[in-house]
Design an enzyme around this catalytic site. Structure first.
Site, PDB file in Angstrom:
ATOM      1  N   GLY A  12      22.734  42.381  48.338  1.00  0.00           N
ATOM      2  CA  GLY A  12      23.764  41.667  49.087  1.00  0.00           C
ATOM      3  C   GLY A  12      23.142  40.964  50.291  1.00  0.00           C
ATOM      4  O   GLY A  12      21.945  41.107  50.558  1.00  0.00           O
ATOM      5  N   THR A  64      33.404  43.079  48.226  1.00  0.00           N
ATOM      6  CA  THR A  64      33.674  42.118  49.307  1.00  0.00           C
ATOM      7  C   THR A  64      34.502  40.904  48.863  1.00  0.00           C
ATOM      8  O   THR A  64      34.666  39.968  49.652  1.00  0.00           O
ATOM      9  CB  THR A  64      32.347  41.613  49.926  1.00  0.00           C
ATOM     10  N   TYR A 101      29.100  50.090  57.033  1.00  0.00           N
ATOM     11  CA  TYR A 101      29.567  48.840  57.649  1.00  0.00           C
ATOM     12  C   TYR A 101      31.031  48.631  57.307  1.00  0.00           C
ATOM     13  O   TYR A 101      31.459  48.860  56.176  1.00  0.00           O
ATOM     14  CB  TYR A 101      28.722  47.659  57.164  1.00  0.00           C
ATOM     15  N   THR A 103      34.765  46.235  58.800  1.00  0.00           N
ATOM     16  CA  THR A 103      35.177  44.835  58.949  1.00  0.00           C
ATOM     17  C   THR A 103      36.251  44.611  60.013  1.00  0.00           C
ATOM     18  O   THR A 103      37.052  45.504  60.302  1.00  0.00           O
ATOM     19  CB  THR A 103      35.707  44.340  57.585  1.00  0.00           C
ATOM     20  N   TYR A 127      41.735  44.545  50.708  1.00  0.00           N
ATOM     21  CA  TYR A 127      40.345  44.763  51.142  1.00  0.00           C
ATOM     22  C   TYR A 127      40.316  45.499  52.493  1.00  0.00           C
ATOM     23  O   TYR A 127      39.597  46.492  52.652  1.00  0.00           O
ATOM     24  CB  TYR A 127      39.640  43.407  51.240  1.00  0.00           C
ATOM     25  N   LYS A 131      38.743  49.178  53.251  1.00  0.00           N
ATOM     26  CA  LYS A 131      37.643  49.408  54.202  1.00  0.00           C
ATOM     27  C   LYS A 131      38.047  50.412  55.279  1.00  0.00           C
ATOM     28  O   LYS A 131      37.240  51.248  55.692  1.00  0.00           O
ATOM     29  CB  LYS A 131      37.201  48.081  54.839  1.00  0.00           C
ATOM     30  N   TRP A 152      32.565  37.945  59.601  1.00  0.00           N
ATOM     31  CA  TRP A 152      32.085  36.615  59.183  1.00  0.00           C
ATOM     32  C   TRP A 152      30.562  36.600  58.923  1.00  0.00           C
ATOM     33  O   TRP A 152      29.826  35.820  59.509  1.00  0.00           O
ATOM     34  CB  TRP A 152      32.462  35.570  60.245  1.00  0.00           C
TER      35      TRP A 152
HETATM   36  N1  LIG Z   1      30.690  39.164  54.193  1.00  0.00           N
HETATM   37  C1  LIG Z   1      31.468  39.224  55.270  1.00  0.00           C
HETATM   38  O1  LIG Z   1      31.934  38.206  55.776  1.00  0.00           O
HETATM   39  C2  LIG Z   1      31.769  40.546  55.912  1.00  0.00           C
HETATM   40  C3  LIG Z   1      32.642  40.575  57.033  1.00  0.00           C
HETATM   41  C4  LIG Z   1      32.908  41.813  57.630  1.00  0.00           C
HETATM   42  C5  LIG Z   1      32.331  42.961  57.139  1.00  0.00           C
HETATM   43  N2  LIG Z   1      31.524  42.904  56.041  1.00  0.00           N
HETATM   44  C6  LIG Z   1      30.951  44.149  55.544  1.00  0.00           C
HETATM   45  O2  LIG Z   1      29.544  44.076  55.693  1.00  0.00           O
HETATM   46  C7  LIG Z   1      28.904  44.793  54.640  1.00  0.00           C
HETATM   47  C8  LIG Z   1      27.878  43.907  53.948  1.00  0.00           C
HETATM   48  O3  LIG Z   1      28.539  42.780  53.403  1.00  0.00           O
HETATM   49  P1  LIG Z   1      27.718  41.571  52.738  1.00  0.00           P
HETATM   50  O4  LIG Z   1      28.182  40.330  53.388  1.00  0.00           O
HETATM   51  O5  LIG Z   1      26.269  41.873  52.689  1.00  0.00           O
HETATM   52  O6  LIG Z   1      28.359  41.618  51.266  1.00  0.00           O
HETATM   53  P2  LIG Z   1      27.769  41.033  49.915  1.00  0.00           P
HETATM   54  O7  LIG Z   1      26.778  39.973  50.184  1.00  0.00           O
HETATM   55  O8  LIG Z   1      28.952  40.740  49.062  1.00  0.00           O
HETATM   56  O9  LIG Z   1      26.982  42.277  49.309  1.00  0.00           O
HETATM   57  C9  LIG Z   1      27.637  43.384  48.803  1.00  0.00           C
HETATM   58  C10 LIG Z   1      26.738  44.029  47.781  1.00  0.00           C
HETATM   59  O10 LIG Z   1      27.434  45.154  47.239  1.00  0.00           O
HETATM   60  C11 LIG Z   1      27.240  45.118  45.857  1.00  0.00           C
HETATM   61  N3  LIG Z   1      28.307  45.809  45.165  1.00  0.00           N
HETATM   62  C12 LIG Z   1      29.548  45.375  44.827  1.00  0.00           C
HETATM   63  N4  LIG Z   1      30.196  46.315  44.146  1.00  0.00           N
HETATM   64  C13 LIG Z   1      29.350  47.368  44.038  1.00  0.00           C
HETATM   65  C14 LIG Z   1      29.438  48.631  43.432  1.00  0.00           C
HETATM   66  N5  LIG Z   1      30.501  49.010  42.726  1.00  0.00           N
HETATM   67  N6  LIG Z   1      28.386  49.468  43.527  1.00  0.00           N
HETATM   68  C15 LIG Z   1      27.267  49.090  44.177  1.00  0.00           C
HETATM   69  N7  LIG Z   1      27.111  47.900  44.744  1.00  0.00           N
HETATM   70  C16 LIG Z   1      28.151  47.049  44.679  1.00  0.00           C
HETATM   71  C17 LIG Z   1      27.203  43.661  45.466  1.00  0.00           C
HETATM   72  O11 LIG Z   1      26.562  43.524  44.226  1.00  0.00           O
HETATM   73  P3  LIG Z   1      27.060  42.384  43.193  1.00  0.00           P
HETATM   74  O12 LIG Z   1      26.892  41.084  43.885  1.00  0.00           O
HETATM   75  O13 LIG Z   1      26.180  42.604  42.018  1.00  0.00           O
HETATM   76  O14 LIG Z   1      28.497  42.707  42.909  1.00  0.00           O
HETATM   77  C18 LIG Z   1      26.385  43.080  46.621  1.00  0.00           C
HETATM   78  O15 LIG Z   1      25.019  43.153  46.358  1.00  0.00           O
HETATM   79  C19 LIG Z   1      30.038  45.293  53.742  1.00  0.00           C
HETATM   80  O16 LIG Z   1      30.370  46.602  54.098  1.00  0.00           O
HETATM   81  C20 LIG Z   1      31.195  44.378  54.062  1.00  0.00           C
HETATM   82  O17 LIG Z   1      32.439  45.000  53.799  1.00  0.00           O
HETATM   83  C21 LIG Z   1      31.207  41.723  55.434  1.00  0.00           C
END
Ligand SMILES: NC(=O)c1ccc[n+]([C@@H]2O[C@H](COP(=O)([O-])OP(=O)(O)OC[C@H]3O[C@@H](n4cnc5c(N)ncnc54)[C@H](OP(=O)(O)O)[C@@H]3O)[C@@H](O)[C@H]2O)c1
Length: 300
Positions: A12, A64, A101, A103, A127, A131, A152
């Protein structure tokens, strides 16, 4: 302490940056992706944790897909709500620390102020609910834990708003972007660096302030102004030599969220007050533009 750091979601945005940042800690890293550690398969997850007995679990994996979660609540909950509790139970049994982590979407965005850790959550979508339940499951597990709520997130690796804006600006002459939702774009690299820095302190100190912290870049913007920043940087980069952007100079239109309905409702105010984290760990969080510009340099 030679037991490994177990990193989930290593492909991710955040997981990718953590793979590099965590090496500075000098512990072996077991970096697992969706295939090698599926957080929706709870029996397999328990077996994996019992087999590897990590000293630190860093959970960068999450479901996510905010809009898709509205029609896939079981999967979103299995990954975001239940798995953190399982990580916590396993960690409590072996004395490991869990870094997790969360949100800004745990809040409803009705406040006029940046949210503090002590403010009452009230998620608007599936979502956000999932979380928040994950935070609570980890807190109830009895494990030593750190929960970083962020917002974000973007990085050079993975899909995000900045990359979408660059793609659309190359395809279209006009673009409508929401201007009444506020937050802080936060780079995955910043999250990973701060995590590593705080873990260094954990590994070297007798007393340590575990708990829930807000962690974003400093400052705030809205999606429209964020898009304008990304496109201005791309224009600077391309200059006159490469007319790679179709988007006209006045082609970026500010619209309201109500004019762009999505399956999942989003908070209007996503700003998080990060002063607790900065005070406790003596950190200074950089302005969001710094992280955006750095990632744009990598992408462009
Ligand atoms: N992105 C945002 O804007 C945002 C905002 C606030 C908080 N957060 C939090 O920050 C953290 C990191 O987010 P990120 O942006 O790095 O998200 P990301 O790029 O979507 O990465 C999430 C990873 O989790 C993997 N995943 C999904 N389902 C899974 C499962 N069942 N088992 C194991 N792995 C799984 C995905 O793999 P696949 O791609 O193969 O599904 C992806 O590699 C998360 O906790 C998220 O909730 C993110």
């Amino acid at each position: 302490m030679n037991a490994p750091i177990l990193l989930t979601g290593c492909n991710g945005q955040l997981g990718f940056e953590l793979q590099t940042a965590l090496t500075a800690l000098g512990l072996p890293i077991l970096a697992l992706n969706h295939q090698t550690c599926d957080l929706s398969d709870h029996a397999a997850l328990r077996r994996l944790l019992a087999e590897h007995r990590p000293s630190i679990i860093v959970n960068a994996a999450a479901y996510t897909a905010v809009d898709r979660a509205e029609t896939e609540p079981e999967l979103a909950n299995a990954v975001n709500a239940l798995a953190p509790g399982i990580l916590g139970e396993a960690a409590a049994a072996i004395g490991a620390l869990v870094v997790h982590y969360s949100t800004d979407y745990v809040f409803d965005g009705q406040s006029a102020e940046p949210y503090r850790e002590s403010d009452a959550p009230n998620p608007l979508n599936v979502y956000g609910h999932s979380k928040l339940a994950g935070e609570r499951a980890l807190q109830a597990s009895g494990a030593k834990h750190l929960i970083f709520r962020t917002s974000w997130v973007f990085g050079a690796h993975g899909n995000n708003f900045a990359k979408t804006m660059l793609r659309l600006a190359a395809e279209r002459e006009t673009l409508n972007v929401v201007a009444d939702q506020y937050g802080a774009p936060t780079s995955a690299a910043l999250l990973a660096e701060v995590t590593a820095q705080i873990l260094r302190e954990y590994l070297s100190s007798e007393t340590f302030p575990f708990g829930l912290y807000h962690l974003t870049a400093s400052g705030a913007t809205n999606w429209h102004a964020y898009a304008a920043h990304v496109i201005a940087a791309a224009r600077d980069f391309y200059g006159n030599a490469r007319p790679s952007l179709k988007l006209a100079a006045d082609g970026l239109n500010a619209i309201t969220a109500s004019a762009y309905p999505l399956p999942a409702a989003r908070p209007a105010n996503s700003r998080l007050d990060c002063s607790l984290l900065q005070r406790r760990f003596g950190l200074r969080l950089p302005p969001w533009q710094e992280g955006v510009d750095r990632v744009l340099q990598q992408i462009l």
